[in-house]
Design a protein around this motif. Structure first.
Motif, PDB file in Angstrom:
ATOM      1  N   GLU A  68       0.995  -1.171   0.101  1.00 26.16           N
ATOM      2  CA  GLU A  68       0.000  -0.138  -0.018  1.00 26.16           C
ATOM      3  C   GLU A  68       0.728   1.275   0.150  1.00 26.16           C
ATOM      4  O   GLU A  68       0.432   2.123  -0.633  1.00 26.16           O
ATOM      5  N   LYS A  99      -1.681  -2.547  -8.012  1.00 28.49           N
ATOM      6  CA  LYS A  99      -3.032  -2.904  -8.209  1.00 28.49           C
ATOM      7  C   LYS A  99      -2.907  -3.865  -9.302  1.00 28.49           C
ATOM      8  O   LYS A  99      -3.765  -5.178  -9.578  1.00 28.49           O
ATOM      9  N   ASN A 113      -9.466  -7.299   5.300  1.00 28.93           N
ATOM     10  CA  ASN A 113     -10.557  -6.447   4.681  1.00 28.93           C
ATOM     11  C   ASN A 113      -9.716  -4.953   4.335  1.00 28.93           C
ATOM     12  O   ASN A 113     -10.342  -4.283   3.338  1.00 28.93           O
ATOM     13  N   HIS A 114      -8.855  -4.525   5.129  1.00 29.62           N
ATOM     14  CA  HIS A 114      -8.134  -3.352   4.775  1.00 29.62           C
ATOM     15  C   HIS A 114      -7.611  -3.042   3.390  1.00 29.62           C
ATOM     16  O   HIS A 114      -8.026  -2.195   2.544  1.00 29.62           O
ATOM     17  N   ILE A 124      -8.931  -5.020   0.685  1.00 26.13           N
ATOM     18  CA  ILE A 124     -10.017  -5.533  -0.173  1.00 26.13           C
ATOM     19  C   ILE A 124     -10.529  -4.104  -0.153  1.00 26.13           C
ATOM     20  O   ILE A 124     -11.016  -3.534  -1.422  1.00 26.13           O
ATOM     21  N   ASP A 125     -10.923  -3.371   0.911  1.00 25.73           N
ATOM     22  CA  ASP A 125     -11.590  -2.048   0.882  1.00 25.73           C
ATOM     23  C   ASP A 125     -10.882  -1.041   0.263  1.00 25.73           C
ATOM     24  O   ASP A 125     -11.518  -0.226  -0.625  1.00 25.73           O
ATOM     25  N   LYS A 126      -9.555  -1.131   0.038  1.00 28.15           N
ATOM     26  CA  LYS A 126      -8.824  -0.322  -0.873  1.00 28.15           C
ATOM     27  C   LYS A 126      -8.675  -0.610  -2.233  1.00 28.15           C
ATOM     28  O   LYS A 126      -7.964   0.119  -2.911  1.00 28.15           O
ATOM     29  N   GLY A 127      -9.297  -1.714  -2.823  1.00 32.01           N
ATOM     30  CA  GLY A 127      -9.240  -2.126  -3.922  1.00 32.01           C
ATOM     31  C   GLY A 127      -8.024  -2.757  -4.622  1.00 32.01           C
ATOM     32  O   GLY A 127      -7.916  -2.765  -5.559  1.00 32.01           O
ATOM     33  N   TYR A 128      -7.443  -3.361  -3.573  1.00 32.29           N
ATOM     34  CA  TYR A 128      -6.036  -4.164  -3.884  1.00 32.29           C
ATOM     35  C   TYR A 128      -6.455  -5.431  -4.587  1.00 32.29           C
ATOM     36  O   TYR A 128      -5.663  -6.138  -5.276  1.00 32.29           O
ATOM     37  N   ASN A 169      -9.676  -8.365  -5.400  1.00 36.69           N
ATOM     38  CA  ASN A 169     -11.400  -8.308  -5.756  1.00 36.69           C
ATOM     39  C   ASN A 169     -11.696  -9.844  -5.604  1.00 36.69           C
ATOM     40  O   ASN A 169     -11.520 -10.815  -6.104  1.00 36.69           O
ATOM     41  N   CYS A 194     -10.026 -14.923  -1.414  1.00 31.59           N
ATOM     42  CA  CYS A 194      -9.279 -14.155  -0.239  1.00 31.59           C
ATOM     43  C   CYS A 194      -9.983 -14.901   1.085  1.00 31.59           C
ATOM     44  O   CYS A 194     -11.035 -15.054   1.332  1.00 31.59           O
TER      45      CYS A 194
END
Length: 400
Positions: A146, A169, A187-188, A190-194, A196, A202
């Motif tokens: 990130e 990504k 979840n961190h 996934i929530d930031k779109g790294y 799917n 996952c």
């Protein structure tokens, strides 16, 4: 453990391969357990100055260097700005690491490549594995993907992190299976779109420890009989860094000055050791023991009463919590990252609000005043097998 299919050829990738940090220890334990179960396990790391191939506990270890990236340098507390910028440029794209990886793929011919911490190893190796038709697994053990240029809030760092985000990504889209040791970390990302979840598997796969249940019962029985025949001995084990909450912990301990016979032992090393030693010099109840390897560390765990994990940042997991519980220690842990998940699962300790030093003081005092820790001991004995290395290897084999 139920045997899952035939032997698998696995290549684990991690920037280090040793037992000096949480991510390294987790990778090492998994590699050795998989080898013990009859799988063909190899590891690629970049923690050497010259190429080395060795076998350690059944694992084929390929240690390589990259002339554009020096691990020993990037972890120094004092750095030249220009040299640091030079190394940062090669953390995500490193031609030498890419060449090393291709060479090892030719020798190992793995069915699965399991990526872990990749700083300095070139993200392109993920694409290389995928283009060869090899199954790809990534375990999130830190936040480097990130923020590859770091977390400092200066203009250059922000710009470079933002600029690299689309490339990272895209590369991560080549991962078949992504795991994290805690739901918080998974979840961190996934929530930031790294990642799917509709296109990739996952899963949470907890970190693990090796321990003997009979030995743990013996340790706990010993502790049951001596709690408060002596004064409370607190213990910290981890990196000596401000982000680990170590100075808040020392501050909280000092506020317990009306308990002259309690002690705090601190084990570890890191960039802030010198400041720590200055902070504790006037309090004889606090001792800094330096870095300790097993079995000396096991002795220290066994002699303590309560483990403190006061981390001030979002730990991806917090493996020291399960190390403490598996050594018969109740844990006082902060409410950051994956730490609360472990303490809630094992019931082997208490959670405090890291933003409030007085809350930590109150929880520590609660343990000082307790007549026994039997509720924590009983809960640890019932739940600790959640984190057995055999269970972790079984979960990974199903994903492989």
């Amino acid at each position: 453990m139920e045997k899952i299919g035939e032997a698998v050829k696995i290549l684990l990738v991690n920037m280090f391969y040793n037992e000096e940090g949480g991510a390294q220890k987790s990778t090492t334990l998994l590699a050795e357990q998989l080898a013990k179960e009859g799988h063909e396990v190899s590891v690629y790391s970049i923690d050497t100055d010259k190429p080395v191939k060795e076998q350690k506990n059944g694992v084929n270890v390929y240690r390589r260097s990259t002339w554009t990236f020096n691990l020993n340098y990037i972890f120094k507390p004092q750095k030249s700005v220009l040299k640091h910028l030079f190394y940062k440029c090669f953390e995500t794209y490193n031609k030498k690491a890419e060449h090393n990886f291709e060479e090892i793929l030719e020798q190992v011919k793995p069915e699965v490549v399991h990526f872990n911490c990749l700083s300095g190893m070139s993200l392109s190796i993920i694409e290389i594995a995928k283009m060869r038709g090899i199954r790809t697994v990534l375990t999130l053990r830190d936040y480097w993907l990130e923020k590859p240029w770091g977390i400092k809030k200066n203009f250059l760092v922000k710009i470079m992190n933002k600029r690299l985000e689309p490339r990272i990504k895209k590369t991560l889209s080549y991962i078949d299976v992504v795991t994290a040791p805690s739901a918080f970390t998974l979840n961190h990302f996934i929530d930031k779109g790294y990642f799917n979840p509709s296109l990739q598997i996952c899963k949470v796969v907890e970190n693990a420890v090796t321990f003997s249940y009979s030995n743990l019962k013996e340790i706990i029985e010993e502790k049951r009989s001596i709690v408060h025949e002596k004064n409370t001995r607190f213990l910290f084990v981890g990196s000596i860094l401000r982000q680990k909450g170590i100075f808040k912990m020392v501050d909280a301990f000092k506020k317990l000055s009306n308990y002259p016979d309690i002690t705090l032992e601190i084990v570890g090393r890191g960039a802030d050791v010198e400041q720590l030693q200055q902070e504790i010099v006037l309090d004889s109840r606090i001792r800094y023991l330096g870095f300790q390897f097993t079995p000396k560390l096991d002795e220290i765990y066994r002699s303590a009463d309560v483990l403190l994990v006061p981390s001030d940042w979002d730990e991806p997991f917090g493996r020291v919590v399960i190390e403490g519980n598996s050594n018969g220690l109740p844990v006082i842990g902060s409410n950051r990252g994956g730490i609360p998940e472990i303490i809630t699962t094992t019931g082997g300790g208490e959670i405090f609000d890291v933003s409030n030093v007085l809350n930590l003081v109150d929880v520590m005092e609660k343990f000082i005043k307790m007549s026994d820790y039997n509720n924590y001991f009983d809960s640890i004995l019932l739940t600790i097998d959640t984190y057995k290395i055999e269970k972790q290897s079984e979960k990974f084999l199903r994903l492989y």
